[in-house]
Write an enzyme that holds these catalytic residues in place. Structure first.
Site, PDB file in Angstrom:
ATOM      1  N   SER A   1      12.242   6.651   7.566  1.00 37.08           N
ATOM      2  CA  SER A   1      11.896   6.401   8.968  1.00 37.08           C
ATOM      3  C   SER A   1      12.379   5.003   9.350  1.00 37.08           C
ATOM      4  O   SER A   1      12.075   4.027   8.679  1.00 37.08           O
ATOM      5  CB  SER A   1      10.380   6.486   9.134  1.00 37.08           C
ATOM      6  OG  SER A   1      10.006   6.086  10.433  1.00 37.08           O
TER       7      SER A   1
ATOM      8  N   HIS B   1       9.423   6.360  20.399  1.00 36.26           N
ATOM      9  CA  HIS B   1       8.248   5.841  21.117  1.00 36.26           C
ATOM     10  C   HIS B   1       8.433   5.529  22.606  1.00 36.26           C
ATOM     11  O   HIS B   1       7.442   5.299  23.306  1.00 36.26           O
ATOM     12  CB  HIS B   1       7.674   4.585  20.448  1.00 36.26           C
ATOM     13  CG  HIS B   1       7.388   4.764  18.992  1.00 36.26           C
ATOM     14  ND1 HIS B   1       6.795   5.887  18.470  1.00 36.26           N
ATOM     15  CD2 HIS B   1       7.622   3.953  17.920  1.00 36.26           C
ATOM     16  CE1 HIS B   1       6.674   5.771  17.172  1.00 36.26           C
ATOM     17  NE2 HIS B   1       7.172   4.614  16.808  1.00 36.26           N
TER      18      HIS B   1
ATOM     19  N   CYS C   1      -0.718   6.066   9.795  1.00 34.30           N
ATOM     20  CA  CYS C   1       0.511   5.358  10.160  1.00 34.30           C
ATOM     21  C   CYS C   1       0.233   4.043  10.842  1.00 34.30           C
ATOM     22  O   CYS C   1      -0.575   3.967  11.749  1.00 34.30           O
ATOM     23  CB  CYS C   1       1.319   6.184  11.151  1.00 34.30           C
ATOM     24  SG  CYS C   1       2.201   7.477  10.386  1.00 34.30           S
TER      25      CYS C   1
ATOM     26  N   CYS D   1       3.631   8.536   0.944  1.00 39.28           N
ATOM     27  CA  CYS D   1       4.161   7.610   1.949  1.00 39.28           C
ATOM     28  C   CYS D   1       4.367   6.271   1.240  1.00 39.28           C
ATOM     29  O   CYS D   1       3.399   5.647   0.807  1.00 39.28           O
ATOM     30  CB  CYS D   1       3.127   7.512   3.065  1.00 39.28           C
ATOM     31  SG  CYS D   1       3.564   6.365   4.351  1.00 39.28           S
TER      32      CYS D   1
ATOM     33  N   GLU E   1       0.831  -1.185   0.000  1.00 41.26           N
ATOM     34  CA  GLU E   1       0.000   0.000   0.000  1.00 41.26           C
ATOM     35  C   GLU E   1       0.869   1.239   0.000  1.00 41.26           C
ATOM     36  O   GLU E   1       1.938   1.255   0.587  1.00 41.26           O
ATOM     37  CB  GLU E   1      -0.902  -0.003   1.240  1.00 41.26           C
ATOM     38  CG  GLU E   1      -1.957  -1.088   1.117  1.00 41.26           C
ATOM     39  CD  GLU E   1      -2.890  -1.146   2.321  1.00 41.26           C
ATOM     40  OE1 GLU E   1      -4.059  -1.461   2.099  1.00 41.26           O
ATOM     41  OE2 GLU E   1      -2.464  -0.876   3.447  1.00 41.26           O
TER      42      GLU E   1
ATOM     43  N   SER F   1      11.804   6.142  14.871  1.00 41.10           N
ATOM     44  CA  SER F   1      10.608   5.740  15.617  1.00 41.10           C
ATOM     45  C   SER F   1      11.031   5.442  17.048  1.00 41.10           C
ATOM     46  O   SER F   1      11.372   4.318  17.370  1.00 41.10           O
ATOM     47  CB  SER F   1       9.994   4.493  14.980  1.00 41.10           C
ATOM     48  OG  SER F   1       9.508   4.820  13.705  1.00 41.10           O
TER      49      SER F   1
ATOM     50  N   CYS G   1       6.847  -4.671  16.133  1.00 38.02           N
ATOM     51  CA  CYS G   1       6.490  -3.622  17.086  1.00 38.02           C
ATOM     52  C   CYS G   1       5.051  -3.875  17.543  1.00 38.02           C
ATOM     53  O   CYS G   1       4.167  -4.113  16.710  1.00 38.02           O
ATOM     54  CB  CYS G   1       6.634  -2.248  16.453  1.00 38.02           C
ATOM     55  SG  CYS G   1       8.324  -1.960  15.871  1.00 38.02           S
TER      56      CYS G   1
ATOM     57  N   GLY H   1       7.052  -1.789   6.101  1.00 39.08           N
ATOM     58  CA  GLY H   1       8.417  -2.286   6.073  1.00 39.08           C
ATOM     59  C   GLY H   1       9.428  -1.436   6.811  1.00 39.08           C
ATOM     60  O   GLY H   1       9.183  -0.280   7.133  1.00 39.08           O
ATOM     61  N   GLU H   2      10.567  -2.055   7.075  1.00 38.40           N
ATOM     62  CA  GLU H   2      11.682  -1.369   7.734  1.00 38.40           C
ATOM     63  C   GLU H   2      12.716  -1.036   6.649  1.00 38.40           C
ATOM     64  O   GLU H   2      13.439  -1.927   6.175  1.00 38.40           O
ATOM     65  CB  GLU H   2      12.274  -2.273   8.825  1.00 38.40           C
ATOM     66  CG  GLU H   2      13.591  -1.802   9.403  1.00 38.40           C
ATOM     67  CD  GLU H   2      13.624  -0.331   9.783  1.00 38.40           C
ATOM     68  OE1 GLU H   2      12.811   0.113  10.610  1.00 38.40           O
ATOM     69  OE2 GLU H   2      14.477   0.403   9.232  1.00 38.40           O
TER      70      GLU H   2
ATOM     71  N   CYS I   1       6.530  -6.565   7.239  1.00 41.29           N
ATOM     72  CA  CYS I   1       7.712  -6.158   7.996  1.00 41.29           C
ATOM     73  C   CYS I   1       8.140  -7.327   8.869  1.00 41.29           C
ATOM     74  O   CYS I   1       7.297  -7.978   9.484  1.00 41.29           O
ATOM     75  CB  CYS I   1       7.391  -4.937   8.863  1.00 41.29           C
ATOM     76  SG  CYS I   1       8.831  -4.295   9.738  1.00 41.29           S
TER      77      CYS I   1
ATOM     78  N   CYS J   1       1.903  -1.979  16.021  1.00 41.67           N
ATOM     79  CA  CYS J   1       1.861  -1.723  14.570  1.00 41.67           C
ATOM     80  C   CYS J   1       1.178  -2.865  13.832  1.00 41.67           C
ATOM     81  O   CYS J   1       1.524  -4.030  13.991  1.00 41.67           O
ATOM     82  CB  CYS J   1       3.277  -1.538  14.041  1.00 41.67           C
ATOM     83  SG  CYS J   1       3.353  -1.394  12.246  1.00 41.67           S
TER      84      CYS J   1
ATOM     85  N   ASN K   1      -3.020   5.004  16.278  1.00 45.80           N
ATOM     86  CA  ASN K   1      -4.137   4.598  15.418  1.00 45.80           C
ATOM     87  C   ASN K   1      -4.508   3.166  15.740  1.00 45.80           C
ATOM     88  O   ASN K   1      -3.742   2.255  15.421  1.00 45.80           O
ATOM     89  CB  ASN K   1      -3.733   4.676  13.950  1.00 45.80           C
ATOM     90  CG  ASN K   1      -3.540   6.101  13.494  1.00 45.80           C
ATOM     91  OD1 ASN K   1      -4.418   6.927  13.663  1.00 45.80           O
ATOM     92  ND2 ASN K   1      -2.379   6.394  12.953  1.00 45.80           N
TER      93      ASN K   1
END
Ligand code: SAH
Ligand code: SF4
Length: 433
Positions: free
Chosen positions: A254, A278, A396, A150, A137, A276, A161, A222-223, A157, A164, A353
């Protein structure tokens, strides 16, 4: 090759798995050019394009000039057909059409949010007989004076996390640099963001007379720093002045904190960096962003201090997701400010989210304001990133494609000895995502 089927041990009944489940599986590269049918030239780097032209029979002495011409048509004009390349000889156009296409990945669906955000589900060309093509996406977020795309760097991924949605996706592979670049090409197609094209009727695009996509953030699936080679190569194409022409300062990568790759990104891609973060304590960050167990906060902060090109004009963005009762206290805010001391930084507070099955809640608005106030008083602008495209699950961490269906197919490929071609199956015992 049954050993290649790396099963993530995420069965809740299995012993002490949470502690070890930093990653679901290691990464694999997709064989370059491993596509079914006639290959497309869209997305290639200059070197790849040159190699394709030589393969088709273009003489070496002409190759550089031909690359420049075709580059202009693909990346500056957005050509979809070799016939449009009027300054290229008829003979060469025919030769190219015989071997290659200018096909884009297929846009399987487009969702438009009430706020103008667009989300595209994009299907990449098949990588082999059992692969109907990985789906990723990407999201377009328009504002009056800029448009941000984006993009995804992997299908799914490998990291896990805990807040996520992408991290719950079971099937993972790296995108090639061409597949990363193609996301911008597709976005420009859909938005009419090429010379001589115009936007779809009623579309929300920047109104300042500039391009519709001005910024790229690697904040999709993805990372990126588990796929650094392809991300660096893709940024080279995205930022090429004779083609897509984005400014490297407006390309932000990111990362969840793949410390050994951060310096390389700065040196080779000269892009902006977002971390990231957090959490400000290792014990908490270990649970939210498990890669922290490999690369703890102190090492991450050092990599940030050393980031090539860092200055007050080129700050690092620290992303901080606001999780109710988890990381959102006044003490956390003060510790955050202290941690970032001496690093030219911006702080992005991201309201969490939620997604179906997620175990966290977003902090209350009052809490976010209070947190932001403490950060602001310490001298940081701390915009709370307004969630965009919530109605189409485009915000996100919510991106998660249909690609999981490929899991069975990947297993079939492995069993029949075809090889995974970069496709991984990581079977999770739990259901419900
Ligand atoms: N893998 C990279 C880039 C993609 S994630 C990374 O982790 O940085 C992009 C951003 O969205 C990251 O800051 C990530 O932590 C954040 N994110 C993930 N899930 C989220 C959620 N449910 N709510 C808010 N932000 C989320
Ligand atoms: Fe992967 Fe980033 Fe999601 Fe973590 S936050 S699981 S690194 S996409």
């Amino acid at each position: 090759m049954p050993h290649a089927l790396d099963i993530a041990r995420r069965n809740p009944n299995a012993p002490a798995l949470d502690e070890v489940a930093i990653e679901k599986a290691a990464e694999l590269e997709l064989a370059p050019g491993a596509q079914a049918g006639q290959p497309s030239l869209v997305g290639l780097t200059r070197e790849e394009l040159k190699a394709r032209l030589l393969e088709a029979g273009v003489p070496e002495r002409e190759a550089k000039m031909r690359v420049a011409q075709i580059w202009h048509w693909i990346y500056f004009r957005g050509a979809r057909d070799f016939a449009a390349m009027t300054n290229v000889s008829k003979h060469l156009r025919a030769l190219l059409a015989e071997h290659y296409t200018l096909a884009r990945p297929e846009v399987v669906s487009e969702q438009v949010s009430k706020d103008g955000t667009r989300k595209w589900l994009v299907r990449m060309p098949s990588t082999g007989p059992y692969d109907k093509g990985a789906e990723i996406e990407c999201v377009y977020i328009p504002e009056s004076d800029r448009g941000t795309l984006c993009v995804s760097s992997q299908v799914g991924c490998t990291l896990t996390c805990s807040f996520c949605h992408t991290g719950t996706q079971k099937l993972v592979r790296n995108l090639t640099s061409a597949e990363i670049v193609a996301q911008l090409v597709v976005a420009r197609d859909r938005l009419g963001d090429w010379p001589d094209a115009s936007p779809p009727e009623g579309a929300f695009v920047p109104s300042d007379g500039g391009r519709f996509v001005t910024n790229i953030v690697f904040m999709g699936m993805g990372e990126p720093l588990y796929n650094t080679d392809n991300v660096v190569a893709a940024i080279g194409v995205l930022a090429d002045n004779e083609g897509l022409g984005l400014s490297r300062r407006r390309i932000t990568v990111s990362t969840s904190g793949v410390v050994p790759q951060i310096g390389r990104l700065g040196e080779e891609a000269h892009s902006a960096l977002a971390i990231s973060l957090h959490a400000v304590r290792d014990d908490l960050r270990n649970t939210l962003v498990p890669i922290n167990k490999k690369y703890p906060i102190a090492a991450l902060m050092q990599a940030c201090r050393d980031y090539p090109g860092l200055s007050n004009a080129r700050r690092i963005t620290f992303e901080y997701v606001m999780l109710d009762g988890v990381n959102d206290s006044d003490a956390d805010a003060r510790a955050l400010v202290k941690l970032l001391q001496g690093i030219p930084a911006k702080i992005n507070l991201i309201p969490f989210n939620p997604w179906p099955g997620s175990k966290y809640e977003c902090s209350s608005w009052e809490r976010i304001e209070r947190f932001s106030e403490i950060v602001y008083r310490a001298g940081y602008a701390s915009p709370v990133r307004t969630p965009r495209g919530r109605d189409i699950l485009a915000a996100c961490g919510q991106l998660k494609s249909e690609t999981e269906k490929l899991r069975a197919r990947a297993r079939m490929m492995l069993e029949s000895g075809i090889g995974a071609e970069g496709v991984y199956a990581a079977a999770a015992a739990e259901a419900g995502d």
